[in-house]
Write a protein that holds these residues in place. Sequence first.
Motif, PDB file in Angstrom:
ATOM      1  N   TYR A  93      31.219  56.801  61.875  1.00 60.57           N
ATOM      2  CA  TYR A  93      29.967  56.865  61.255  1.00 60.57           C
ATOM      3  C   TYR A  93      29.710  55.857  62.093  1.00 60.57           C
ATOM      4  N   THR A  94      28.154  55.758  62.789  1.00 61.52           N
ATOM      5  CA  THR A  94      27.911  54.106  63.759  1.00 61.52           C
ATOM      6  C   THR A  94      26.524  53.795  63.204  1.00 61.52           C
ATOM      7  N   ILE A  95      27.397  52.825  63.130  1.00 66.44           N
ATOM      8  CA  ILE A  95      26.324  51.377  62.317  1.00 66.44           C
ATOM      9  C   ILE A  95      25.546  50.621  63.575  1.00 66.44           C
ATOM     10  N   GLY A  96      24.144  51.032  63.716  1.00 69.21           N
ATOM     11  CA  GLY A  96      23.063  50.189  64.691  1.00 69.21           C
ATOM     12  C   GLY A  96      23.238  48.726  64.368  1.00 69.21           C
ATOM     13  N   ALA A  97      23.253  47.332  64.860  1.00 75.65           N
ATOM     14  CA  ALA A  97      23.074  46.145  64.061  1.00 75.65           C
ATOM     15  C   ALA A  97      22.563  45.376  64.916  1.00 75.65           C
ATOM     16  N   SER A  98      21.134  45.047  64.503  1.00 80.15           N
ATOM     17  CA  SER A  98      20.351  43.777  66.261  1.00 80.15           C
ATOM     18  C   SER A  98      21.766  42.338  66.303  1.00 80.15           C
ATOM     19  N   GLN A  99      21.711  41.542  67.314  1.00 82.59           N
ATOM     20  CA  GLN A  99      22.811  40.599  67.649  1.00 82.59           C
ATOM     21  C   GLN A  99      22.565  39.682  66.126  1.00 82.59           C
ATOM     22  N   THR A 100      21.657  39.017  65.675  1.00 86.46           N
ATOM     23  CA  THR A 100      22.151  37.927  64.537  1.00 86.46           C
ATOM     24  C   THR A 100      22.858  38.854  63.035  1.00 86.46           C
ATOM     25  N   ILE A 101      22.362  40.136  62.650  1.00 85.15           N
ATOM     26  CA  ILE A 101      22.305  40.064  61.691  1.00 85.15           C
ATOM     27  C   ILE A 101      23.136  40.915  61.721  1.00 85.15           C
ATOM     28  N   LEU A 177      15.267  28.700  76.536  1.00 88.45           N
ATOM     29  CA  LEU A 177      16.281  30.229  76.479  1.00 88.45           C
ATOM     30  C   LEU A 177      15.287  30.607  76.006  1.00 88.45           C
ATOM     31  N   LEU A 178      15.149  31.972  76.234  1.00 89.70           N
ATOM     32  CA  LEU A 178      14.728  33.547  75.762  1.00 89.70           C
ATOM     33  C   LEU A 178      15.424  34.020  75.637  1.00 89.70           C
ATOM     34  N   ARG A 179      15.686  34.719  74.480  1.00 94.43           N
ATOM     35  CA  ARG A 179      16.246  36.683  74.502  1.00 94.43           C
ATOM     36  C   ARG A 179      15.093  37.758  75.743  1.00 94.43           C
ATOM     37  N   GLU A 180      15.690  38.653  75.608  1.00 89.04           N
ATOM     38  CA  GLU A 180      14.857  39.699  76.531  1.00 89.04           C
ATOM     39  C   GLU A 180      13.847  40.902  75.870  1.00 89.04           C
ATOM     40  N   ASP A 181      12.944  40.604  76.392  1.00 89.18           N
ATOM     41  CA  ASP A 181      12.083  41.673  75.550  1.00 89.18           C
ATOM     42  C   ASP A 181      13.073  43.162  74.943  1.00 89.18           C
ATOM     43  N   GLY A 182      12.369  43.313  73.671  1.00 91.97           N
ATOM     44  CA  GLY A 182      12.688  44.464  72.711  1.00 91.97           C
ATOM     45  C   GLY A 182      13.549  44.057  71.798  1.00 91.97           C
ATOM     46  N   GLY A 184      14.359  41.613  68.519  1.00 85.76           N
ATOM     47  CA  GLY A 184      13.895  40.758  67.417  1.00 85.76           C
ATOM     48  C   GLY A 184      13.780  39.234  67.256  1.00 85.76           C
ATOM     49  N   ILE A 185      14.055  38.545  68.114  1.00 86.31           N
ATOM     50  CA  ILE A 185      14.051  37.271  68.101  1.00 86.31           C
ATOM     51  C   ILE A 185      13.319  37.274  69.342  1.00 86.31           C
ATOM     52  N   ARG A 186      13.307  37.602  70.314  1.00 83.58           N
ATOM     53  CA  ARG A 186      11.630  37.891  71.482  1.00 83.58           C
ATOM     54  C   ARG A 186      10.471  37.844  71.217  1.00 83.58           C
ATOM     55  N   THR A 187      10.854  38.961  70.207  1.00 84.04           N
ATOM     56  CA  THR A 187       9.206  39.322  69.469  1.00 84.04           C
ATOM     57  C   THR A 187       8.571  38.159  68.862  1.00 84.04           C
ATOM     58  N   TYR A 188       9.822  37.186  67.789  1.00 82.13           N
ATOM     59  CA  TYR A 188       8.378  36.356  66.914  1.00 82.13           C
ATOM     60  C   TYR A 188       8.315  35.264  67.959  1.00 82.13           C
ATOM     61  N   THR A 189       9.683  34.617  69.028  1.00 83.45           N
ATOM     62  CA  THR A 189       9.376  33.864  70.024  1.00 83.45           C
ATOM     63  C   THR A 189       8.264  33.261  70.880  1.00 83.45           C
ATOM     64  N   ASP A 190       7.157  35.153  71.366  1.00 82.51           N
ATOM     65  CA  ASP A 190       6.207  35.797  71.881  1.00 82.51           C
ATOM     66  C   ASP A 190       5.124  34.882  70.681  1.00 82.51           C
ATOM     67  N   ALA A 201       7.556  25.979  81.310  1.00 84.11           N
ATOM     68  CA  ALA A 201       6.885  25.218  82.325  1.00 84.11           C
ATOM     69  C   ALA A 201       8.051  25.902  82.798  1.00 84.11           C
ATOM     70  N   GLN A 202       9.389  26.239  82.667  1.00 85.66           N
ATOM     71  CA  GLN A 202      10.552  26.955  82.864  1.00 85.66           C
ATOM     72  C   GLN A 202      11.439  28.013  81.667  1.00 85.66           C
ATOM     73  N   LYS A 203      11.824  28.458  81.441  1.00 84.27           N
ATOM     74  CA  LYS A 203      12.573  30.230  81.623  1.00 84.27           C
ATOM     75  C   LYS A 203      13.593  30.543  82.079  1.00 84.27           C
ATOM     76  N   MET A 204      14.564  30.721  80.764  1.00 87.76           N
ATOM     77  CA  MET A 204      15.655  31.779  81.644  1.00 87.76           C
ATOM     78  C   MET A 204      16.357  32.737  80.117  1.00 87.76           C
ATOM     79  N   GLU A 205      15.786  34.609  80.889  1.00 89.40           N
ATOM     80  CA  GLU A 205      16.017  34.755  79.733  1.00 89.40           C
ATOM     81  C   GLU A 205      17.647  35.675  80.293  1.00 89.40           C
ATOM     82  N   ILE A 206      17.994  35.968  78.561  1.00 89.45           N
ATOM     83  CA  ILE A 206      19.270  35.769  77.924  1.00 89.45           C
ATOM     84  C   ILE A 206      19.763  36.803  77.270  1.00 89.45           C
ATOM     85  N   ALA A 207      20.053  37.987  77.551  1.00 84.82           N
ATOM     86  CA  ALA A 207      19.860  38.888  76.633  1.00 84.82           C
ATOM     87  C   ALA A 207      21.949  39.209  75.765  1.00 84.82           C
ATOM     88  N   SER A 208      21.707  37.442  75.454  1.00 87.13           N
ATOM     89  CA  SER A 208      22.804  37.230  74.285  1.00 87.13           C
ATOM     90  C   SER A 208      22.758  36.082  73.717  1.00 87.13           C
TER      91      SER A 208
END
Length: 272
Positions: A93-101, A177-182, A184-190, A201-208
């Motif tokens: 049984y597969t459960i998908g969860a976003s990172q915070t959850i 420091l930003l999460r990647e597009d797609g 949940g946290i990036r949606t709220y950050t934008d 002025a400066q940003k760094m995208e990190i998928a973790s």
Amino acid sequence: MFHWLQTFMTVYEEKNFTHAAEKRYISQPTVSLHIQKLEEITGSELFIRKGRNHAMPTESADLLYIRAKQLDSLWETSLSDLQQLQGNTRITYTIGASQTIGVYMLPLILPQLQKQFPNYDFVISIANSTIIFKRVETHEYQVGLVESPMIAPTITRTIFAHDSLVLAGDMTSDLWLLREDGSGIRTYTDQFFQQENIIPAQKMEIASNEAILNMLAQGIGKTLLSDLSVRDLSYYNPPTPIVRPLFQIHHHAFPQDPLQIALHQLLLTTFS
């Protein structure tokens, strides 16, 4: 026809006839024949050929891929049901969860869930909300837990908890420091940037989330993140409080099973 659909799904994912042939252990002419047969049956062009081997999916292919993945999942479920009838009672049984959850909430209830369903072998996949939506839509994941407010016509959402977003890090830094597009946290950050008229002025995208937290611990940059994940870092409330709902999702074509109901109840009991 099932073999044709499996070939089609591989071409769709690889975007390449040669790679699909290698992955399916069949010849490239056979791949082309399978796609041709499906195009004849559906009366639709499924791929736009580019060069000798590259294939770009059409809108018809996008729709067929979703349906084919659902059929493939249903077939796997049917095989599992048949094995149970023959005495093999293990269920994957597969459960998908976003990172915070997935990192901060799910581990607290998984032991109880395993006790309630001892014949289940759980696969926990951590990904961003957009990926989870897509894989629940194709029924690769039986259930998903997401932080994004996004919706999809085939997805049923149920709120199980809320969290608050806070600002953490060096507030004097120009680096966000930003999460990647797609995610949940990036949606709220934008949305936060728009509301507060912030142009980084400066940003760094990190998928973790973990990598971002490690950067903050070194005194590098600032970010918006869940209060569940701040650990011992200093944090500040944004000018306007940001409280977001957390959702359990499933495909509405597949009725909620007992595990999904139990999972939702555990989440409500533990985090509401």
